[in-house]
Motif scaffolding. Sequence first.
Motif, PDB file in Angstrom:
ATOM      1  N   SER A 124       0.823  -1.211   0.000  1.00 31.15           N
ATOM      2  CA  SER A 124       0.000   0.000   0.000  1.00 31.15           C
ATOM      3  C   SER A 124       0.858   1.262   0.000  1.00 31.15           C
ATOM      4  CB  SER A 124      -0.911   0.001   1.226  1.00 31.15           C
ATOM      5  OG  SER A 124      -0.127   0.059   2.400  1.00 31.15           O
ATOM      6  N   GLY A 125       2.115   1.147  -0.339  1.00 27.81           N
ATOM      7  CA  GLY A 125       3.008   2.293  -0.321  1.00 27.81           C
ATOM      8  C   GLY A 125       2.655   3.363  -1.331  1.00 27.81           C
ATOM      9  N   ALA A 126       1.894   3.011  -2.376  1.00 26.65           N
ATOM     10  CA  ALA A 126       1.552   4.004  -3.400  1.00 26.65           C
ATOM     11  C   ALA A 126       0.746   5.143  -2.803  1.00 26.65           C
ATOM     12  CB  ALA A 126       0.777   3.340  -4.531  1.00 26.65           C
ATOM     13  N   GLY A 127      -0.114   4.846  -1.847  1.00 31.41           N
ATOM     14  CA  GLY A 127      -0.898   5.894  -1.214  1.00 31.41           C
ATOM     15  C   GLY A 127      -0.102   6.727  -0.238  1.00 31.41           C
ATOM     16  N   ARG A 128       1.089   6.301   0.090  1.00 34.36           N
ATOM     17  CA  ARG A 128       1.931   7.027   1.037  1.00 34.36           C
ATOM     18  C   ARG A 128       3.169   7.610   0.367  1.00 34.36           C
ATOM     19  NH1 ARG A 128       0.497   2.191   3.844  1.00 34.36           N
ATOM     20  NH2 ARG A 128      -0.929   2.661   5.530  1.00 34.36           N
ATOM     21  N   THR A 129       3.161   7.627  -0.945  1.00 31.72           N
ATOM     22  CA  THR A 129       4.317   8.061  -1.700  1.00 31.72           C
ATOM     23  C   THR A 129       3.926   9.206  -2.611  1.00 31.72           C
ATOM     24  OG1 THR A 129       5.144   5.811  -1.727  1.00 31.72           O
ATOM     25  CG2 THR A 129       6.118   7.310  -3.276  1.00 31.72           C
ATOM     26  N   LEU A 130       4.731  10.236  -2.613  1.00 33.49           N
ATOM     27  CA  LEU A 130       4.524  11.340  -3.542  1.00 33.49           C
ATOM     28  C   LEU A 130       5.675  11.313  -4.530  1.00 33.49           C
ATOM     29  CD1 LEU A 130       3.089  13.895  -4.499  1.00 33.49           C
ATOM     30  CD2 LEU A 130       4.452  15.173  -2.828  1.00 33.49           C
ATOM     31  N   VAL A 131       5.359  11.161  -5.806  1.00 33.90           N
ATOM     32  CA  VAL A 131       6.365  11.159  -6.858  1.00 33.90           C
ATOM     33  C   VAL A 131       6.251  12.491  -7.588  1.00 33.90           C
ATOM     34  CG1 VAL A 131       7.198  10.016  -8.944  1.00 33.90           C
ATOM     35  CG2 VAL A 131       6.226   8.659  -7.083  1.00 33.90           C
ATOM     36  N   LEU A 132       7.350  13.226  -7.603  1.00 36.16           N
ATOM     37  CA  LEU A 132       7.383  14.533  -8.260  1.00 36.16           C
ATOM     38  C   LEU A 132       8.354  14.497  -9.428  1.00 36.16           C
ATOM     39  CD1 LEU A 132       7.730  16.784  -5.086  1.00 36.16           C
ATOM     40  CD2 LEU A 132       5.653  16.360  -6.373  1.00 36.16           C
ATOM     41  N   LEU A 133       8.008  15.180 -10.502  1.00 35.98           N
ATOM     42  CA  LEU A 133       8.925  15.379 -11.618  1.00 35.98           C
ATOM     43  C   LEU A 133       8.981  16.881 -11.856  1.00 35.98           C
ATOM     44  CD1 LEU A 133      10.741  14.226 -13.814  1.00 35.98           C
ATOM     45  CD2 LEU A 133       8.734  14.108 -15.300  1.00 35.98           C
ATOM     46  N   LEU A 147       3.211  13.371  -9.833  1.00 36.32           N
ATOM     47  CA  LEU A 147       2.841  12.390 -10.852  1.00 36.32           C
ATOM     48  C   LEU A 147       1.794  11.413 -10.333  1.00 36.32           C
ATOM     49  CD1 LEU A 147       6.304  11.588 -12.443  1.00 36.32           C
ATOM     50  CD2 LEU A 147       4.565  13.181 -13.214  1.00 36.32           C
ATOM     51  N   ASN A 148       1.457  11.498  -9.044  1.00 29.46           N
ATOM     52  CA  ASN A 148       0.441  10.610  -8.476  1.00 29.46           C
ATOM     53  C   ASN A 148      -0.947  11.060  -8.958  1.00 29.46           C
ATOM     54  OD1 ASN A 148       2.789  10.895  -6.586  1.00 29.46           O
ATOM     55  ND2 ASN A 148       1.796   9.119  -5.681  1.00 29.46           N
ATOM     56  N   ASP A 149      -1.794  10.085  -9.250  1.00 36.23           N
ATOM     57  CA  ASP A 149      -3.167  10.383  -9.637  1.00 36.23           C
ATOM     58  C   ASP A 149      -3.909  10.883  -8.397  1.00 36.23           C
ATOM     59  OD1 ASP A 149      -5.396   9.921 -11.766  1.00 36.23           O
ATOM     60  OD2 ASP A 149      -6.181   9.145  -9.862  1.00 36.23           O
ATOM     61  N   PRO A 150      -4.625  12.007  -8.478  1.00 38.92           N
ATOM     62  CA  PRO A 150      -5.306  12.524  -7.284  1.00 38.92           C
ATOM     63  C   PRO A 150      -6.457  11.653  -6.804  1.00 38.92           C
ATOM     64  CG  PRO A 150      -5.791  13.889  -9.201  1.00 38.92           C
ATOM     65  CD  PRO A 150      -4.769  12.881  -9.623  1.00 38.92           C
TER      66      PRO A 150
END
Length: 108
Positions: free
Chosen positions: A86-95, A100-103
Motif C-alpha cells: 500500500s506504499g503508493a498511497g503514502r508516496t509522492l512522486v514529483l517530476l 505524478l500521483n493520480d489525485p
Amino acid sequence: MLQDAPPPIVAPAALPDIVVTAARLPPAAADAAFSVVRIDQAVLSRSARIDEALRSVPAVSLFRRTTSLAANPTTQGLSLRAIAPSGAGRTLVLLDGAPLNDPFGGWV
C-alpha cells in the motif's frame, strides 16, 4: 534438652550505588518519519519513462508486470520496503516539482 539459640541476624553491609551509562548511538536513517530520494539527472535521461527511473531506487519496486506503455493506470503503483504494497498511497512522486500521483487513486 535445651535447644541452641538461633544465630543473631546480621544486617548486610551497605554498598555504594552503581551507575551504568552507555554511549548513545545516532538515530538510524530508517527511524525517520519520511525520507526524500532524488533520482540523478543521468538516470532520468537514460530512462524513457518514469517507472524505469524509479526501478533504480533500492527501496522502491513497482507492483505490476507490464510496462507503463501498455498497463492500465489503475494497476500502476509503488511498493516501498517496510511499508507493504500500500506504499503508493503514502508516496509522492514529483517530476520537476509537479506531482505524478493520480489525485483519485494515488497510482503513479
